[in-house]
Design an enzyme around this catalytic site. Structure first.
Site: not given
Length: 288
Positions: A104, A221, A200, A139, A171
């Site tokens: 597995r 963005d 950004e 992410k 950001k």
């Protein structure tokens, strides 16, 4: 990606990932494997039910060898190779209990990393012939970042920063706290002169400010398609441009054709649809 030129994953990374995964799955021992006779030998075939770009061989192999260091493993494809649906990926011969205990976790690594490599390859193919490079993001699945970033490279993509330590990405919240893009870039340059500094921007006023501030890369963005072409023209090659946000497979070619340098896509590692794999075991001999 040419599988023959791919740099193998770091062996210590693989060992750590596998050790953590097996501790989670096997714990104090595989109580179901006890149903098999001790010492029985077996052979197994791992097959992909989906067309895919194979990735994760070292992780899967380490799972089997952890339980049976003498297991014999024969791979029919390398990381980075396209495999057809129905293909046998590898054959394993070894202790029967070891094979079922490792199964597995070995498949989990293969199905997840092959999914990332396969998705990345689809985006890379979609922008082929343009200047744009496909990038990943942070992410990622917790604990599997470096493994997934390896899978992105296997699929022909490129890695953005690994974490919060190897590049500065300014950001909206950082800009708000610093007071302006210029102030944020200046502060970042003073604190981390050796790191790439990217900021950004959400509109053309911010783009111009970022250019004037001397950012090393600018992330556009949620710009509309027509705005991307205008941004490329206005920047005129002074700073590499990266596109982020709302990038889908059916839209990525049009984005790339605007002339941007990078396209970062969270879906490479975030929206993982595991490759469908199976493993079948044949008992070779049973102790008397």
């Amino acid at each position: 990606m040419n599988a023959s030129t791919l740099t193998p994953p770091d062996a210590d990374l693989v060992a750590r990932d596998v050790r953590r995964a097996l501790e989670e799955d096997v714990g104090k021992g595989d109580v179901t494997a006890d149903l098999l006779a001790a010492g029985a030998r077996a052979s197994a075939r791992l097959r992909s039910r989906d067309a895919a770009v194979l990735c994760g061989r070292d992780w899967a192999q380490a799972c089997f060898l952890t339980f049976d260091p003498l297991a014999r493993i024969h791979w029919h494809a390398q990381d980075g190779e396209h495999v057809a649906a129905g293909s046998v990926l590898c054959q394993v011969e070894g202790d029967a209990r070891a094979l079922v205990s490792a199964e597995r976790t070995a498949l989990n690594f293969l199905q997840t990393l092959s999914a990332t490599a396969t998705t990345t390859a689809a985006f890379v193919d979609a922008v082929r012939g343009t200047r744009a490079k496909i990038l990943d993001t942070r992410k990622t699945i917790p604990g599997l970042r470096l493994a997934q970033k390896y899978a992105v490279r296997v699929g022909g993509g490129f890695n953005h920063r690994i974490g919060l330590f190897d590049a500065v990405l300014i950001k909206e919240n950082h800009i708000a706290a610093a007071g302006s893009i210029s102030a944020a870039v200046s502060r970042a340059r003073a604190l981390h002169p050796d790191l790439l500094i990217e900021t950004e921007v959400e509109n053309f006023q911010e783009l111009r400010e970022a250019l004037a501030a001397g950012a090393d890369r600018i992330m556009l963005d949620e710009f509309e398609l027509h705005e991307l072409g205008r941004a490329v023209a206005e920047t005129a090659g002074r700073v590499p441009l990266e596109v982020s946000g709302s990038v889908s497979l059916d839209r990525v070619r049009a984005i790339a054709e605007t002339g941007v340098d990078f396209i970062s896509i969270g879906a490479l590692t975030k929206h993982v649809r595991a490759i469908d794999l199976s493993m079948r075991i044949d008992i070779a001999d049973r102790p008397a």
